[in-house]
Design a protein around this motif. Structure first.
Motif, short mmCIF file in Angstrom:
data_model
loop_
_atom_site.label_atom_id
_atom_site.label_comp_id
_atom_site.label_asym_id
_atom_site.label_seq_id
_atom_site.Cartn_x
_atom_site.Cartn_y
_atom_site.Cartn_z
N VAL A 293 9.49 13.28 -9.50
CA VAL A 293 8.64 14.49 -9.97
C VAL A 293 9.63 15.39 -10.80
CG1 VAL A 293 7.94 16.63 -9.13
CG2 VAL A 293 7.24 14.73 -7.90
N GLY A 294 11.03 15.52 -10.66
CA GLY A 294 11.81 15.96 -11.18
C GLY A 294 12.16 15.53 -12.76
N VAL A 295 11.89 14.23 -12.74
CA VAL A 295 11.92 13.33 -13.88
C VAL A 295 10.89 13.90 -15.19
CG1 VAL A 295 11.99 11.39 -15.32
CG2 VAL A 295 13.45 11.41 -13.21
N LEU A 296 9.44 13.92 -14.47
CA LEU A 296 8.39 14.56 -14.89
C LEU A 296 8.42 15.79 -15.41
CD1 LEU A 296 5.54 12.64 -13.05
CD2 LEU A 296 6.06 12.34 -15.27
N SER A 297 8.90 16.78 -14.63
CA SER A 297 8.90 18.10 -14.95
C SER A 297 10.10 18.63 -15.90
CB SER A 297 8.95 19.11 -13.64
OG SER A 297 10.29 18.69 -13.03
N ALA A 298 11.09 17.66 -16.21
CA ALA A 298 12.14 18.23 -16.96
C ALA A 298 11.84 18.45 -18.24
CB ALA A 298 13.36 16.87 -16.97
N ARG A 299 12.62 19.59 -18.80
CA ARG A 299 12.11 19.96 -20.29
C ARG A 299 13.47 19.64 -20.99
NH1 ARG A 299 8.07 18.81 -18.74
NH2 ARG A 299 6.13 20.16 -18.56
N GLU A 300 14.64 19.31 -20.35
CA GLU A 300 15.81 19.14 -21.18
C GLU A 300 16.29 17.66 -20.96
OE1 GLU A 300 20.04 19.99 -22.00
OE2 GLU A 300 19.15 19.24 -20.28
N GLY A 360 19.06 21.07 -29.86
CA GLY A 360 19.83 20.43 -29.02
C GLY A 360 19.27 19.50 -27.95
N ALA A 361 19.46 19.45 -26.61
CA ALA A 361 18.73 18.41 -25.89
C ALA A 361 17.53 18.89 -25.23
CB ALA A 361 19.77 18.28 -24.70
N ARG A 362 16.82 20.01 -26.02
CA ARG A 362 15.61 20.10 -25.31
C ARG A 362 14.55 19.38 -26.06
NH1 ARG A 362 13.98 25.42 -27.46
NH2 ARG A 362 15.68 25.16 -29.11
N ILE A 363 13.81 19.01 -25.06
CA ILE A 363 12.51 18.17 -25.45
C ILE A 363 11.36 18.76 -26.03
CG2 ILE A 363 10.86 16.38 -24.38
CD1 ILE A 363 12.67 16.25 -22.12
N VAL A 364 11.67 19.09 -27.52
CA VAL A 364 10.86 19.78 -28.38
C VAL A 364 10.93 19.35 -29.74
CG1 VAL A 364 10.85 21.99 -26.85
CG2 VAL A 364 12.71 21.60 -28.80
N GLN A 365 9.88 19.38 -30.52
CA GLN A 365 10.07 19.19 -31.76
C GLN A 365 11.00 19.80 -32.55
OE1 GLN A 365 5.94 19.19 -33.67
NE2 GLN A 365 7.00 18.73 -35.76
N SER A 366 11.91 18.87 -33.45
CA SER A 366 12.91 19.57 -34.34
C SER A 366 13.18 18.71 -35.39
CB SER A 366 14.16 19.49 -33.32
OG SER A 366 15.33 19.88 -33.86
N ARG A 367 14.31 18.85 -36.05
CA ARG A 367 14.79 18.11 -37.30
C ARG A 367 14.76 16.56 -37.12
NH1 ARG A 367 20.69 20.39 -38.69
NH2 ARG A 367 19.49 22.24 -38.40
N THR A 368 14.80 15.81 -38.02
CA THR A 368 14.92 14.53 -38.04
C THR A 368 16.61 14.07 -37.94
OG1 THR A 368 13.18 14.17 -39.81
CG2 THR A 368 14.79 12.51 -39.46
N LEU A 369 16.54 13.19 -36.80
CA LEU A 369 17.96 12.54 -36.64
C LEU A 369 18.47 12.11 -37.71
CD1 LEU A 369 17.38 11.18 -32.99
CD2 LEU A 369 18.21 13.60 -33.65
N THR A 370 19.99 12.14 -37.93
CA THR A 370 20.54 11.43 -38.83
C THR A 370 20.68 9.99 -38.65
OG1 THR A 370 22.05 13.50 -38.88
CG2 THR A 370 23.03 11.47 -40.05
#
Length: 504
Positions: A293-300, A360-370
């Motif tokens: 449940v914790g794995v599913l709910s994690a946002r980071e 950073g490590a947040r599970i959100v849309q962000s810039r393209t990785l290098t």
């Protein structure tokens, strides 16, 4: 020379750690070199100890030549050798990553890193409960400082909870040791195993209370429900190389449960036989379910990997609770897999975070990785390994555990274990698609680099290697399980030889 090999995993990091702390103001390159060389030597020592343990002879090293059950002893069998080698491999991967720059945040990093290894190795090798407590304290003191390496509000907050809970655990540990010593007259584990079968009826209640207190202590170290709430925040806040090394910390608790509740309070403990098995079985399944449940709910991402460790802890505890030789061998294979791969994921998540700017490590849309291809491939391998998908080691380890379950155990283990794997797969798929497919914008992050890449690849790369060499690894783990359940052989190897002044 070979008879002194047993003490090297304790002595070498002790001497190196003290030297590095004394010369903490010296050149960083020299400190890095000394740390890496010492850890490489530990890897070699670990391999030699595993090779020496394959003849199924249980050896001990009597410090100061004080023979058991009175002196301090270090014991080498298949399990302790395996855990020392596993620790050294994880430490080497973590250290390589740290030497790319994370170690610059504090002058004491390298010395504390070695003292942490000393405490972990000592816990795996010690032959008596009091020195298990001593080594627990050594590794915990070092981990307190390493957790807050580099400072910051989040680390200080997480460190406070970590320290407070572990101090409570230490207090309970001492109380349990006092109760057990007062009733049994010894804390040497081999001697306790013999004494427990001859206890007076009047002492059974106190010994049982002491044994269950130890279960609470070891459950706290292993992060067993309901004692796991400190882990996600502490591991997510720790610097990446330290979080990776901490992947072995929960296994110290798992090891202690295996050792104490098979050797002392196992099948042959008379009225106290298998007193912890029902608790371990049900709490392991509960830890497994709530970890998913914790794995599913994690946002980071760091928090998500921390919950993946809880899933693995629950799996290992359920394997112990199954109480069979086949299950014990299977969980040891799974233990190797999850320790190395979860450690690699902590390093990889940090590398990904450094290429995502403010997100950073947040599970959100962000810039393209290098380096989207390189990091994406490593993340894909680590994710399917931790979720338990074929063809990597996670699937093989879970299959062994499922196969070892009895008909009655299958009704509980199969749905919870497979369900946790599905939950992990869904969560990691969401993370991967968000990080790698929904990214856009300019590439400005820090590249992985050779040292960081070597550390990540070394740990996550063990997933396919463990499948390629599954035959010899499972043969070793099954032989280890058989040796663990042979209580008489352990007792005779320590007490009988100690009584006759056997060689140490």
């Amino acid at each position: 020379m070979m008879q002194h090999l047993i003490i090297l995993p304790v002595l070498l990091p002790l001497l190196t750690g003290v030297a590095l702390l004394i010369h903490r103001g010296g050149a960083l390159t020299l400190r890095r070199t000394a740390n890496v060389l010492s850890t490489l030597t530990l890897v070699v020592v670990g391999v030699l100890l595993v090779a020496e343990s394959t003849d199924d002879t249980i050896r001990y090293y009597a410090v100061g030549d004080w023979q058991p059950p009175f002196g301090i002893i270090l014991v080498l069998d298949r399990l302790s050798a395996l855990m020392v080698m596993l620790t050294s491999l994880l430490a080497l991967g973590s250290l390589l990553y740290a030497c790319a720059g994370d170690d610059e945040q504090g002058s004491n990093f390298h010395g504390l890193f070695q003292l942490q290894l000393m405490g972990i190795n000592g816990a795996f090798l010690t032959g008596d409960l009091f020195n298990l407590f001593v080594f627990f304290e050594v590794l915990l003191i070092a981990s307190y400082a390493l957790l807050m390496h580099g400072g910051g509000k989040a680390r200080t907050h997480a460190g406070f909870h970590y320290v407070a809970l572990n101090l409570l655990g230490s207090m309970l540990f001492l109380i349990a040791l006092g109760v057990l010593y007062g009733t049994m007259g010894t804390l040497n584990m081999a001697d306790m195993s013999a004494v427990v079968t001859t206890l007076d009826t009047a002492d059974l209640g106190l010994v049982k209370a002491g044994a269950l207190l130890l279960l609470i202590v070891f459950g706290l170290k292993a992060a067993m429900l309901p004692l796991y709430f400190w882990l996600p925040r502490a591991y997510a806040a720790a610097p990446a190389p330290i979080a990776a090394l901490f992947a072995i910390m929960t296994k110290v608790g798992i090891y202690s449960i295996i050792r104490v509740y098979t050797l002392i309070f196992g099948e042959q403990a008379g009225p106290l036989a298998n007193l912890a098995q029902p608790w371990i079985w049900w709490l392991g399944l509960a830890t497994l379910a709530l970890g998913a449940v914790g794995v599913l709910s994690a946002r980071e991402m760091r928090t998500q990997v921390a919950y993946l460790i809880l899933v693995s802890v629950g799996t290992l505890l359920a394997g112990i609770g199954m109480h069979s030789e086949a299950a014990l061998g299977a969980l040891l294979y799974y233990l190797i897999h999850t320790t190395l791969v979860s450690g690699g994921l902590f390093l990889l998540v940090d590398a990904i975070a450094q290429q995502r700017g403010k997100a950073g490590a947040r599970i959100v849309q962000s810039r393209t990785l290098t380096q989207p291809a390189t990091l994406g491939l490593l993340f894909f391998a680590g994710a399917i390994a931790m979720a338990g998908l074929p063809p990597l080691s996670g699937a093989f380890g879970k299959a062994l555990l499922l196969q070892a379950a009895t008909t009655a155990q299958q009704y509980w283990l199969w749905p919870i274990l497979l369900g946790s794997g599905l939950a992990s797969l869904i969560a990691l798929s969401r993370t991967g698609s968000t990080i790698f497919w929904r990214a856009s914008g300019e590439k400005t992050g820090i590249t992985l680099g050779k040292l960081r890449g070597a550390g990540v690849l070394m740990l996550i790369g063990c997933a396919p290697l463990m499948v390629a060499f599954a035959g010899p690894i499972t043969a070793f783990t099954q032989a280890t399980a058989a040796q663990l359940l042979d209580r008489d052989a352990y007792v005779e190897s320590i007490i009988a030889r100690g009584d006759t002044g056997g060689d140490a």
